[in-house]
Design an enzyme around this catalytic site. Structure first.
Site, mmCIF file in Angstrom:
data_model
loop_
_atom_site.group_PDB
_atom_site.id
_atom_site.type_symbol
_atom_site.label_atom_id
_atom_site.label_comp_id
_atom_site.label_asym_id
_atom_site.label_seq_id
_atom_site.Cartn_x
_atom_site.Cartn_y
_atom_site.Cartn_z
ATOM 1 N N LYS A 81 0.859 -1.187 0.000
ATOM 2 C CA LYS A 81 0.000 0.000 0.000
ATOM 3 C C LYS A 81 0.888 1.227 0.000
ATOM 4 O O LYS A 81 2.011 1.180 0.531
ATOM 5 C CB LYS A 81 -0.861 -0.014 1.272
ATOM 6 C CG LYS A 81 -2.058 0.892 1.207
ATOM 7 C CD LYS A 81 -3.251 0.225 0.572
ATOM 8 C CE LYS A 81 -4.391 1.207 0.396
ATOM 9 N NZ LYS A 81 -5.571 0.563 -0.200
ATOM 10 N N GLY A 183 -25.427 2.426 3.368
ATOM 11 C CA GLY A 183 -24.605 2.973 2.275
ATOM 12 C C GLY A 183 -25.004 2.355 0.956
ATOM 13 O O GLY A 183 -24.849 1.158 0.746
ATOM 14 N N VAL A 184 -25.560 3.186 0.064
ATOM 15 C CA VAL A 184 -25.978 2.660 -1.245
ATOM 16 C C VAL A 184 -25.252 3.397 -2.369
ATOM 17 O O VAL A 184 -25.851 3.899 -3.301
ATOM 18 C CB VAL A 184 -27.522 2.687 -1.425
ATOM 19 C CG1 VAL A 184 -28.171 1.577 -0.630
ATOM 20 C CG2 VAL A 184 -28.119 4.047 -1.051
ATOM 21 N N GLY A 185 -23.925 3.447 -2.252
ATOM 22 C CA GLY A 185 -23.089 4.013 -3.308
ATOM 23 C C GLY A 185 -22.795 2.949 -4.343
ATOM 24 O O GLY A 185 -23.660 2.121 -4.682
ATOM 25 N N VAL A 187 -20.976 0.147 -4.299
ATOM 26 C CA VAL A 187 -21.127 -1.250 -3.883
ATOM 27 C C VAL A 187 -22.535 -1.526 -3.330
ATOM 28 O O VAL A 187 -23.238 -2.432 -3.798
ATOM 29 C CB VAL A 187 -20.056 -1.628 -2.820
ATOM 30 C CG1 VAL A 187 -20.262 -3.051 -2.332
ATOM 31 C CG2 VAL A 187 -18.654 -1.465 -3.405
HETATM 32 P P1 NAD Z 1 -19.164 5.020 -2.461
HETATM 33 O O1 NAD Z 1 -18.545 6.296 -2.043
HETATM 34 O O2 NAD Z 1 -19.601 4.838 -3.870
HETATM 35 O O3 NAD Z 1 -20.439 4.708 -1.534
HETATM 36 C C1 NAD Z 1 -20.452 4.873 -0.164
HETATM 37 C C2 NAD Z 1 -21.862 5.357 0.208
HETATM 38 O O4 NAD Z 1 -21.966 5.365 1.629
HETATM 39 C C3 NAD Z 1 -22.160 6.766 -0.288
HETATM 40 O O5 NAD Z 1 -23.417 6.766 -0.964
HETATM 41 C C4 NAD Z 1 -22.206 7.596 1.009
HETATM 42 O O6 NAD Z 1 -23.124 8.684 0.935
HETATM 43 C C5 NAD Z 1 -22.657 6.558 2.010
HETATM 44 N N1 NAD Z 1 -22.313 6.833 3.412
HETATM 45 C C6 NAD Z 1 -21.215 7.441 3.915
HETATM 46 N N2 NAD Z 1 -21.294 7.510 5.254
HETATM 47 C C7 NAD Z 1 -22.461 6.920 5.621
HETATM 48 C C8 NAD Z 1 -23.108 6.669 6.845
HETATM 49 N N3 NAD Z 1 -22.578 7.055 7.994
HETATM 50 N N4 NAD Z 1 -24.300 6.023 6.825
HETATM 51 C C9 NAD Z 1 -24.861 5.636 5.662
HETATM 52 N N5 NAD Z 1 -24.297 5.849 4.465
HETATM 53 C C10 NAD Z 1 -23.123 6.500 4.434
HETATM 54 O O7 NAD Z 1 -18.113 3.888 -2.032
HETATM 55 P P2 NAD Z 1 -18.083 2.369 -2.505
HETATM 56 O O8 NAD Z 1 -17.093 2.224 -3.589
HETATM 57 O O9 NAD Z 1 -19.480 1.884 -2.691
HETATM 58 O O10 NAD Z 1 -17.424 1.684 -1.213
HETATM 59 C C11 NAD Z 1 -18.216 1.400 -0.077
HETATM 60 C C12 NAD Z 1 -17.380 0.612 0.920
HETATM 61 O O11 NAD Z 1 -16.906 -0.569 0.313
HETATM 62 C C13 NAD Z 1 -16.127 1.354 1.426
HETATM 63 O O12 NAD Z 1 -15.866 0.944 2.753
HETATM 64 C C14 NAD Z 1 -15.034 0.804 0.519
HETATM 65 O O13 NAD Z 1 -13.763 0.908 1.141
HETATM 66 C C15 NAD Z 1 -15.484 -0.620 0.383
HETATM 67 N N6 NAD Z 1 -14.950 -1.304 -0.797
HETATM 68 C C16 NAD Z 1 -15.241 -0.832 -2.044
HETATM 69 C C17 NAD Z 1 -14.751 -1.502 -3.160
HETATM 70 C C18 NAD Z 1 -15.057 -1.053 -4.557
HETATM 71 O O14 NAD Z 1 -14.740 -1.797 -5.500
HETATM 72 N N7 NAD Z 1 -15.677 0.112 -4.756
HETATM 73 C C19 NAD Z 1 -13.966 -2.652 -2.991
HETATM 74 C C20 NAD Z 1 -13.713 -3.138 -1.705
HETATM 75 C C21 NAD Z 1 -14.218 -2.441 -0.618
#
Ligand code: NAD
Length: 350
Positions: A81, A183-185, A187
């Site tokens: 990292k 969290g509905v981003g 993932v």
């Molecule tokens: P993202 O930013 O697209 O989505 C995260 C969502 O969580 C956003 O919609 C945000 O508004 C919401 N959020 C933030 N704080 C919150 C809270 N306190 N309560 C409710 N919702 C909240 O991110 P992502 O890419 O979907 O990643 C989500 C998680 O998965 C992170 O922990 C990331 O490290 C992990 N992750 C992602 C990937 C990937 O491929 N994107 C891979 C492995 C792990």
């Protein structure tokens, strides 16, 4: 004076490189936890740290996490990292990125980088001018692996949730199964869409209220409060936002038999794995269930850039999780400890 080897998060890391470039002001750290399985692979984080100690802690922990994640995903990659220490204004110049690229190149392929917080796909492309040890580049062809890892992560989490429901509840379909998603981003949103297609009952929460409301309308989910999502009576709680959300207090209030979601580092402390186990809640260790993205990024770097191969490997996530749950029951050990033990064995430190 404490040195690297004395720090609590030092875990027999093979090397920790400190870089500084006077001309551009770049300060960066690259930690290689293990190269037992292959080059240390893991993203670069660009972050304003309150102090240098926090940056060192972050890079030590994250690189160890990547060793575990890559090993459990079955990739011939080790764990590494990088962190770039941003100033208060998060100044990131092209010259700084170029200097960082040259630093990665100087490691001769022992470290392979990708995106992480604060780094974009465009930054990755910029790095390729200075080094070939870069993955996670945008793809031009939809049949290739790589590009945005989010959909692959969401697919792995979806398959993992279904496996957990089968294992714990003996259900072979998701029709009417209640999943609470935090969290509905990228993932969590992808997961919600896949589960909605199967007829699951969905309660969703997101700090971005408009986004949650729009998704709820699209897929027929119910929006719940930010605290409520962790306490609601449901079949599955799926964390897909922040890390460290499972602690003494939140675990005591969980009202579900299963926790399975994609957020990184969900356990606030290692003891929280024991707390979940003591409550008889099935836990899907995060670095196993969320490995779909690294499978895509890793295969892209390794040149096996066929989307079918990525999907084939993502489809193996349930098998790995089931192995963990079975061993956890047999050994009476928390799922998180079993996963750590398996990962340690895979990196030759069993
Ligand atoms: P993202 O930013 O697209 O989505 C995260 C969502 O969580 C956003 O919609 C945000 O508004 C919401 N959020 C933030 N704080 C919150 C809270 N306190 N309560 C409710 N919702 C909240 O991110 P992502 O890419 O979907 O990643 C989500 C998680 O998965 C992170 O922990 C990331 O490290 C992990 N992750 C992602 C990937 C990937 O491929 N994107 C891979 C492995 C792990």
């Amino acid at each position: 004076m404490s040195v690297m080897w004395d720090l609590p998060d030092f875990d027999d890391h093979e090397a920790v490189h400190f870089f500084h470039d006077v001309e551009t002001g770049l300060s960066a750290i690259v930690a290689l936890h293990s190269t037992h399985r292959g080059p240390g692979a893991g993203g670069t984080r660009f972050w304003h740290y309150e102090n240098r100690e926090t940056a060192v802690t972050d890079v030590l922990r994250l690189s160890r996490g990547m060793s575990f994640k890559n090993a459990m995903a079955g990739l011939p990659l080790g764990g590494g990292k990088a962190v770039i220490l941003a100033d208060r204004n998060r100044t990131k110049t092209p010259e700084m990125l170029a200097a960082f690229g040259r630093m990665i190149e100087s490691l001769g392929g022992r470290y392979v980088t990708a995106e992480d917080v604060g780094i974009t796909a465009a930054d990755m492309v910029a790095l390729t001018k200075e080094t070939k040890y870069v993955s996670g580049l945008p793809v031009s062809n939809s049949g290739e692996a790589g590009g945005d890892p989010g959909p692959f992560t969401a697919m792995g989490v979806y398959l993992g949730v279904k496996a957990a429901v089968a294992h714990k509840l003996g259900r072979d379909n998701m029709d009417g199964v209640h999943v609470a998603i935090q969290g509905v981003g990228s993932v969590g949103g992808g997961l919600a869409r896949l589960l909605a297609r199967d007829g699951a009952k969905l309660s969703i929460a997101d700090i971005n209220k408009d986004h949650a409301a729009a998704l709820a309308k699209e897929i027929g989910a119910t929006v719940v409060g930010l605290d409520e999502v962790m306490r609601i009576e449901a079949d599955v709680f799926s964390p897909n936002a922040l890390g460290a959300i499972l602690d003494k207090v939140s675990i005591a209030h969980l009202n579900v038999p299963i926790v399975a979601g994609g957020a990184n580092n969900q356990l606030a402390t290692p003891e929280d794995g024991q707390r979940i186990f003591d409550r008889n809640i099935l836990f899907a260790p995060d670095y196993v269930i969320n490995s779909g993205g690294i499978i895509s990024v890793g295969l892209e770097y390794l040149g096996d850039d066929d989307v079918n191969e990525v999907n084939r490997r993502v489809a193996m996530i349930p098998q790995r999780l089931t192995e963990i749950w079975e061993q956890s029951a047999a050994q009476k050990l928390p799922d998180s400890d079993v996963a750590d033990n398996m990962a340690m064995a895979l990196i030759g430190r069993g």
